[in-house]
Design a protein around this motif. Structure first.
Motif, PDB file in Angstrom:
ATOM      1  N   ASP A  42     -13.766 -10.768  -0.253  1.00 12.13           N
ATOM      2  CA  ASP A  42     -12.649 -11.636  -0.630  1.00 12.13           C
ATOM      3  C   ASP A  42     -11.326 -10.891  -0.509  1.00 12.13           C
ATOM      4  N   ASP A  43     -11.320  -9.641  -1.000  1.00 11.35           N
ATOM      5  CA  ASP A  43     -10.103  -8.831  -0.908  1.00 11.35           C
ATOM      6  C   ASP A  43      -9.746  -8.524   0.545  1.00 11.35           C
ATOM      7  N   LEU A  44     -10.760  -8.283   1.365  1.00 13.56           N
ATOM      8  CA  LEU A  44     -10.506  -7.994   2.775  1.00 13.56           C
ATOM      9  C   LEU A  44      -9.880  -9.196   3.475  1.00 13.56           C
ATOM     10  N   LYS A  45     -10.334 -10.395   3.145  1.00 13.45           N
ATOM     11  CA  LYS A  45      -9.737 -11.593   3.730  1.00 13.45           C
ATOM     12  C   LYS A  45      -8.257 -11.690   3.365  1.00 13.45           C
ATOM     13  N   GLN A 104      -5.600  -7.565  14.215  1.00 18.58           N
ATOM     14  CA  GLN A 104      -5.364  -6.669  13.083  1.00 18.58           C
ATOM     15  C   GLN A 104      -6.584  -5.829  12.723  1.00 18.58           C
ATOM     16  N   ILE A 105      -7.752  -6.245  13.171  1.00 16.74           N
ATOM     17  CA  ILE A 105      -8.991  -5.512  12.868  1.00 16.74           C
ATOM     18  C   ILE A 105      -9.521  -4.922  14.169  1.00 16.74           C
ATOM     19  N   LEU A 106      -9.770  -3.653  14.166  1.00 13.41           N
ATOM     20  CA  LEU A 106     -10.322  -2.961  15.340  1.00 13.41           C
ATOM     21  C   LEU A 106     -11.572  -2.207  14.928  1.00 13.41           C
ATOM     22  N   GLY A 107     -12.617  -2.366  15.717  1.00 16.75           N
ATOM     23  CA  GLY A 107     -13.824  -1.570  15.536  1.00 16.75           C
ATOM     24  C   GLY A 107     -14.225  -0.957  16.862  1.00 16.75           C
ATOM     25  N   LEU A 108     -14.676   0.287  16.828  1.00 15.41           N
ATOM     26  CA  LEU A 108     -15.116   0.950  18.059  1.00 15.41           C
ATOM     27  C   LEU A 108     -16.221   1.938  17.740  1.00 15.41           C
ATOM     28  N   VAL A 158      -7.174  -3.172   9.573  1.00 12.94           N
ATOM     29  CA  VAL A 158      -8.473  -2.588   9.258  1.00 12.94           C
ATOM     30  C   VAL A 158      -8.996  -1.885  10.504  1.00 12.94           C
ATOM     31  N   LEU A 159      -9.525  -0.674  10.312  1.00 12.72           N
ATOM     32  CA  LEU A 159     -10.118   0.102  11.403  1.00 12.72           C
ATOM     33  C   LEU A 159     -11.523   0.510  11.001  1.00 12.72           C
ATOM     34  N   GLY A 160     -12.484   0.271  11.888  1.00 14.60           N
ATOM     35  CA  GLY A 160     -13.851   0.721  11.665  1.00 14.60           C
ATOM     36  C   GLY A 160     -14.312   1.571  12.824  1.00 14.60           C
ATOM     37  N   ILE A 161     -14.796   2.766  12.535  1.00 14.38           N
ATOM     38  CA  ILE A 161     -15.215   3.707  13.568  1.00 14.38           C
ATOM     39  C   ILE A 161     -16.712   3.965  13.434  1.00 14.38           C
ATOM     40  N   CYS A 162     -17.449   3.768  14.518  1.00 13.47           N
ATOM     41  CA  CYS A 162     -18.888   4.024  14.579  1.00 13.47           C
ATOM     42  C   CYS A 162     -19.607   3.248  13.483  1.00 13.47           C
ATOM     43  N   ASN A 163     -20.099   3.910  12.436  1.00 15.40           N
ATOM     44  CA  ASN A 163     -20.758   3.188  11.362  1.00 15.40           C
ATOM     45  C   ASN A 163     -19.820   2.176  10.715  1.00 15.40           C
ATOM     46  N   GLY A 164     -18.530   2.492  10.690  1.00 16.93           N
ATOM     47  CA  GLY A 164     -17.549   1.544  10.174  1.00 16.93           C
ATOM     48  C   GLY A 164     -17.463   0.298  11.036  1.00 16.93           C
ATOM     49  N   PHE A 165     -17.580   0.455  12.349  1.00 13.54           N
ATOM     50  CA  PHE A 165     -17.611  -0.676  13.275  1.00 13.54           C
ATOM     51  C   PHE A 165     -18.850  -1.522  13.012  1.00 13.54           C
ATOM     52  N   SER A 186      -6.910  -0.355  -5.605  1.00 14.60           N
ATOM     53  CA  SER A 186      -6.771  -1.630  -4.900  1.00 14.60           C
ATOM     54  C   SER A 186      -6.428  -1.384  -3.442  1.00 14.60           C
ATOM     55  N   ILE A 187      -7.152  -2.039  -2.550  1.00 15.92           N
ATOM     56  CA  ILE A 187      -6.839  -1.885  -1.130  1.00 15.92           C
ATOM     57  C   ILE A 187      -5.472  -2.469  -0.807  1.00 15.92           C
ATOM     58  N   HIS A 188      -4.970  -3.351  -1.651  1.00 14.63           N
ATOM     59  CA  HIS A 188      -3.698  -4.025  -1.379  1.00 14.63           C
ATOM     60  C   HIS A 188      -2.491  -3.103  -1.547  1.00 14.63           C
ATOM     61  N   ASP A 189      -2.720  -1.901  -2.077  1.00 16.84           N
ATOM     62  CA  ASP A 189      -1.641  -0.922  -2.199  1.00 16.84           C
ATOM     63  C   ASP A 189      -1.449  -0.122  -0.918  1.00 16.84           C
ATOM     64  N   PHE A 190      -2.215  -0.458   0.132  1.00 20.46           N
ATOM     65  CA  PHE A 190      -2.195   0.317   1.365  1.00 20.46           C
ATOM     66  C   PHE A 190      -1.877  -0.585   2.561  1.00 20.46           C
ATOM     67  N   ASP A 191      -1.456   0.053   3.638  1.00 19.40           N
ATOM     68  CA  ASP A 191      -1.126  -0.674   4.865  1.00 19.40           C
ATOM     69  C   ASP A 191      -2.313  -0.798   5.809  1.00 19.40           C
ATOM     70  N   VAL A 192      -3.166   0.228   5.813  1.00 26.05           N
ATOM     71  CA  VAL A 192      -4.315   0.265   6.718  1.00 26.05           C
ATOM     72  C   VAL A 192      -5.540   0.704   5.922  1.00 26.05           C
ATOM     73  N   LEU A 193      -6.646   0.026   6.123  1.00 22.42           N
ATOM     74  CA  LEU A 193      -7.923   0.378   5.499  1.00 22.42           C
ATOM     75  C   LEU A 193      -8.875   0.825   6.599  1.00 22.42           C
ATOM     76  N   THR A 194      -9.526   1.970   6.377  1.00 20.92           N
ATOM     77  CA  THR A 194     -10.407   2.509   7.412  1.00 20.92           C
ATOM     78  C   THR A 194     -11.808   2.759   6.873  1.00 20.92           C
TER      79      THR A 194
END
Length: 473
Positions: A88-91, A224-228, A100-107, A42-50
């Motif tokens: 839904d979980d991300l919301k 709270q959400i950063l993409g680069l 939430v952090l997204g890098i390159c393809n994650g962005f 579960s993503i909810h067990d974490f502080d940051v999702l990347t």
């Protein structure tokens, strides 16, 4: 701080991202996306999702498109049996105040999923990232400027960054002028490609993809959400830079890379929000997480940062109190020496676990290679054993890297920069000092200015504390 790093389906930068979090002091867990979709994690067990970089689904149909659709429409195996998607979980994850952090393809995934910039709050795509204006894959280093109006804790206190880009579809395209104006008005255009003078530029290759607004990164309206598009995880140490050898010859190499600051910032932010596992400062202070932390910290007076933190009070009467916990935490057992010489170090100098030492050893090495002028001045005096005691520098205790320590005397000396006068950092320092005191250490703190301007008085203060320790043992 717990960081979840996703992998699978062509994502290929998960190890570097996890390493960045660990160097910044977090616990990083790499999980295949299927484990999340099937309800095993579960993503909810974490502080940051990347969402790291890579080529999810081979960039078929466009970078990030297939993975974004999978997150939007694929039903997860939720333990409660409810029909829901990862979107839904991300919301809910973001609504709970997490990051939430997204890098390159994650962005690209976050943009195609509608998490960025999400101006309208509907989680629908509003902008896009598409093929570079150069028509080619770009693999080069760029300079970025941080928007001073950004709300993102990932970028707090940062002004410029030098990091690499590695992408074929990084050009931000906006539907209209109104969207551009809205992004700029809200400070969501958080990272811009700049020239050597620090001015935003559309000139190739300084702007490697021709992005609108010279944009290299976006945040959502909450921050709270950063993409680069650039890869901060690719510049964690000075030696990661292609020009590091020349810089070293010119005396400018050493220390950590610019990219680590982003991970350090979010780990520190989560810790200072009340997470029971704090981080040790990175340079201008570096380190890792502590295995324990008091949840009942009080805010110290920032003006006391150059005073003595000790139990019992120091000979000069500058102690801040005992700060002793009800029960001491388990720690290493030092070999008992019959009558140790004042300049000797016990045979067992391992004051942390092998895993914790592995997590922070490279940072300790970097700090030794690039000390501040105040740290270097004090070290030159201490290493000469002017006080008759042998000190170690940038030594790991528990999960903290301390500036200087005499292990036989259990005396820690910290040299603090201006950041330690800030309220949030002062709260963190109090918790760190509490843990060190619980482990039996006495702590003295001096400001950079005090060390540089009053070194003889600093040495005398240290000497008095060594004498006091000897008298009480």
């Amino acid at each position: 701080m717990q960081a979840l790093v996703l992998t699978g389906f062509g994502i290929n930068c998960e190890e570097e991202v996890a390493a960045a979090y660990r160097l910044a002091g977090a616990e990083a867990t790499i999980v295949h996306l299927n484990q999340v979709l099937h309800g095993e994690v579960s993503i909810h067990d974490f502080d940051v999702l990347t969402f790291p970089g890579g080529f999810s689904f081979g960039d078929d149909l466009g970078s990030g498109v297939v993975l974004a659709n999978k997150l939007r429409y694929r039903q997860t195996g939720a333990p409660d049996g409810q029909r829901r998607t990862l979107l839904d979980d991300l919301k809910e994850f973001v609504a709970a105040g997490k990051f939430v952090l997204g890098i390159c393809n994650g962005f690209q995934v976050l943009v195609k999923l509608g998490l960025l910039p999400n101006l309208g709050g509907g989680f629908q795509p509003e902008v896009t990232l598409t093929h570079n204006a150069s028509g080619r894959y770009e693999n080069r280093w760029v300079r970025l400027q941080v928007n001073p109006n950004t709300k993102s804790p990932f970028l707090a206190g940062l002004t410029t960054l030098e990091v690499p880009v590695r992408h074929g579809e990084g050009r931000l395209v906006l539907p209209d002028d109104a969207t551009a104006a809205a992004l700029e008005a809200a400070g969501l255009n958080c990272l811009s490609y700049v020239d050597a003078a620090g001015d935003g530029t559309s000139q190739y290759p300084l702007n490697p993809n021709g992005a609108a607004l010279n944009c290299a990164g976006l945040t959502d309206t909450t921050g709270q959400i950063l993409g680069l598009m650039p890869h901060p995880e690719a510049f964690l140490m000075a030696e990661n830079h292609p020009d590091w050898a020349r810089r070293k010859r010119l005396g400018g190499a050493g220390g950590v890379g610019d990219g680590l600051a982003i991970f350090r910032n979010i780990v520190r932010h989560v810790a200072l929000r009340g997470n029971p596992t704090p981080l040790a400062p990175l340079p201008d202070g570096e380190g890792g997480t502590s295995s324990s932390f008091s949840s009942s910290l009080t805010t110290p007076n920032p003006t006391t940062k150059s005073s003595l933190e000790t139990s019992p009070p120091s000979p000069s009467g500058k102690g801040l109190g005992d700060g002793v916990a009800e029960e001491p935490r388990p720690h290493y057992t030092r070999r008992q020496q019959p009558t140790p010489e004042p300049t000797s170090i016990p045979d067992n100098v391992f004051t942390t676990t092998p895993q914790q030492w592995k997590n922070v050893k490279s940072l300790g090495r970097a700090m030794r290679q690039a000390p501040t002028p105040a740290e270097d001045a004090l070290w030159q005096a201490l290493r000469a054993q002017q006080l008759g005691v042998k000190f170690r520098r940038q030594h790991t205790i528990d999960s903290f890297i301390v500036d200087f320590v005499s292990l036989p005397d259990k005396l820690v000396i910290e040299v603090d920069g201006a950041v330690h006068g800030e309220t949030e950092q002062a709260i963190y320092d109090a918790g760190r000092s509490e843990i060190l005191r619980e482990l039996g250490y006495r702590i003295i703190r001096f400001s950079n200015e005090t060390v540089l301007q009053k070194l003889p008085e600093v040495l005398e203060d240290i000497k008095q504390n060594i004498t006091s320790i000897a008298a009480n043992t």
